[in-house]
Design an enzyme around this catalytic site. Structure first.
Site, PDB file in Angstrom:
ATOM      1  N   SER A  65     -50.934  61.881 -75.376  1.00 40.78           N
ATOM      2  CA  SER A  65     -49.560  61.107 -75.802  1.00 40.78           C
ATOM      3  C   SER A  65     -49.313  60.066 -74.536  1.00 40.78           C
ATOM      4  O   SER A  65     -48.677  59.223 -74.967  1.00 40.78           O
ATOM      5  CB  SER A  65     -48.371  61.882 -75.746  1.00 40.78           C
ATOM      6  OG  SER A  65     -47.986  62.577 -74.630  1.00 40.78           O
ATOM      7  N   THR A 109     -51.769  68.222 -75.884  1.00 40.52           N
ATOM      8  CA  THR A 109     -52.401  69.267 -75.021  1.00 40.52           C
ATOM      9  C   THR A 109     -52.729  70.340 -76.070  1.00 40.52           C
ATOM     10  O   THR A 109     -53.560  71.144 -76.046  1.00 40.52           O
ATOM     11  CB  THR A 109     -51.738  69.539 -73.899  1.00 40.52           C
ATOM     12  OG1 THR A 109     -51.696  68.715 -72.788  1.00 40.52           O
ATOM     13  CG2 THR A 109     -52.336  70.819 -73.329  1.00 40.52           C
ATOM     14  N   THR A 124     -47.026  66.188 -74.206  1.00 41.73           N
ATOM     15  CA  THR A 124     -45.506  66.285 -73.396  1.00 41.73           C
ATOM     16  C   THR A 124     -45.216  64.887 -72.870  1.00 41.73           C
ATOM     17  O   THR A 124     -44.266  64.902 -72.447  1.00 41.73           O
ATOM     18  CB  THR A 124     -45.472  67.514 -72.698  1.00 41.73           C
ATOM     19  OG1 THR A 124     -46.820  67.429 -71.792  1.00 41.73           O
ATOM     20  CG2 THR A 124     -45.561  68.988 -73.343  1.00 41.73           C
ATOM     21  N   ASP A 125     -46.496  64.225 -72.465  1.00 40.33           N
ATOM     22  CA  ASP A 125     -46.256  63.232 -71.593  1.00 40.33           C
ATOM     23  C   ASP A 125     -45.117  62.240 -71.820  1.00 40.33           C
ATOM     24  O   ASP A 125     -44.213  61.708 -71.006  1.00 40.33           O
ATOM     25  CB  ASP A 125     -47.548  62.365 -71.472  1.00 40.33           C
ATOM     26  CG  ASP A 125     -48.383  63.087 -70.336  1.00 40.33           C
ATOM     27  OD1 ASP A 125     -48.238  64.136 -69.759  1.00 40.33           O
ATOM     28  OD2 ASP A 125     -49.559  62.408 -69.877  1.00 40.33           O
TER      29      ASP A 125
END
Length: 347
Positions: free
Chosen positions: A74, A12, A107-108
């Site tokens: 990610s 992101t 962040t995933d």
């Protein structure tokens, strides 16, 4: 002059709405790109991200070097890409001229990549992961501040030797034990050990983690090592464990209920896999707290007695990374006894 090296991987923090995206697999050429869409797509290079860095890096005019390993959301990463990022971070951390390493990441799956780096980083150079919850083209994007703070942590000698850390929204925490626990909050990560806190641009050290010995970087077989995560829930089928092994899983992580329990048939299924040489790691689907064998009648006590390995404080997804790393270790596939011992050493 201090030097921080920033590795870009996408996420992101590097995403913009309507940017071109790849419809196929990582590594596609420009010819395979589809037109821009209404969704955010990772597109910015790490060079695009560093404009706001020097003002608050914690030292005067640090030398900043950058490289882009990949530019992907990610959620598109597989084990080969995670290994590629970890190898790049470890290479830079080992360079004498580099004082700190920052990895920008979506962040995933940040918790998986950061944990692998923590497992293998035997240097004193801390690798700090960061990202954003708001895309780069949002006027209030949190990416620039998170990147500034991550660089400050990476260059602060008080944080040396901590393996891999996550710097996000004013908090610095260990990669080990961290987990994305909120989809949209400015601080999405829970767990791990909080080692630093920002007060404005001032950084306080609040804890010093105890780290286990580092593992060697896994071999290329890490990218093809299949470790499945099976979640227990009311009415779930223990046959899924056997199905995973039959489909090629080299190990299975069971995300049990509560402190690490499962229903009827799971202990027997785990015993069958273990006897066939397929390790079963018992974790918990609960966001916080360790796996603790307390209950019989199919609970954690019976599962451990059947040969399952306790994940301890590791969540199922970090337990999966550790299992794959052990199975792909350069020294060769460990025996079940060695696997259990190594897992216990690292948890």
């Amino acid at each position: 002059m201090s030097r921080v090296h920033i590795i870009g991987t996408g996420g992101t923090i590097a995403s913009r709405t309507g940017a071109p995206g790849t419809a196929e697999t990582p590594g596609n050429t420009e010819d395979s790109r589809r037109p821009g869409t209404s969704g955010s797509v990772a597109s910015d290079s790490v060079g695009d991200l560093i404009g706001a860095l020097p003002a608050a890096a914690g030292v005067e005019s640090p030398e900043v070097t950058t490289e882009d390993v990949m530019t992907l959301g990610s959620y598109r990463l597989g084990l080969p890409e995670i290994l590629e990022i970890a190898a790049a971070a470890l290479t830079r951390a080992a360079e004498a001229a580099v004082d700190g390493v920052v990895v920008t990441h979506g962040t995933d799956t940040l918790e998986e990549t950061a944990f692998l780096v923590d497992l293998v980083n035997g240097t004193d150079t801390t690798v700090v992961f960061t990202g954003a919850q708001l895309a780069a083209d949002q006027p209030d994007s949190d990416g620039p501040r998170n990147l500034r703070q991550a660089a400050a942590v990476a260059l602060d000698p008080r944080f040396r030797g901590m393996g891999a850390l996550i710097a996000f929204d004013g908090r610095v925490q260990t990669a080990r034990g961290a987990r994305k626990a909120h989809t949209t909050a400015s601080q999405p990560f829970h767990g791990g050990t909080t080692v630093g806190l920002f007060r404005g641009e001032e950084l306080d050290l609040v804890a010093q983690p105890v780290r286990p010995r580092a593992l060697p970087l896994p071999g290329k077989t890490f990218g093809t090592t299949r470790v499945e995560v099976i979640t227990a829930y009311p009415g779930s089928d223990p046959g899924l464990l056997q199905h995973a092994a039959q489909a090629g899983a080299a190990a299975v992580v069971l995300a049990g209920t509560g402190v690490g329990n499962a229903g009827e048939g799971y202990a027997e299924a785990a015993a069958d896999l273990v006897s066939a040489g397929v390790p079963v790691v018992l974790s918990t689907r609960v966001p916080s707290g360790p796996m603790v064998p307390l209950y019989g009648n199919g609970g954690g006590v019976d599962l451990i007695a059947a040969g399952a390995v306790s994940a301890g404080h590791l969540n199922p997804f970090q337990a999966r990374i550790l299992a794959a790393a052990l199975l792909a270790a350069p020294s060769g596939t460990p025996t079940l006894t060695e696997f259990t011992t190594l897992f216990s050493d690292q948890r």
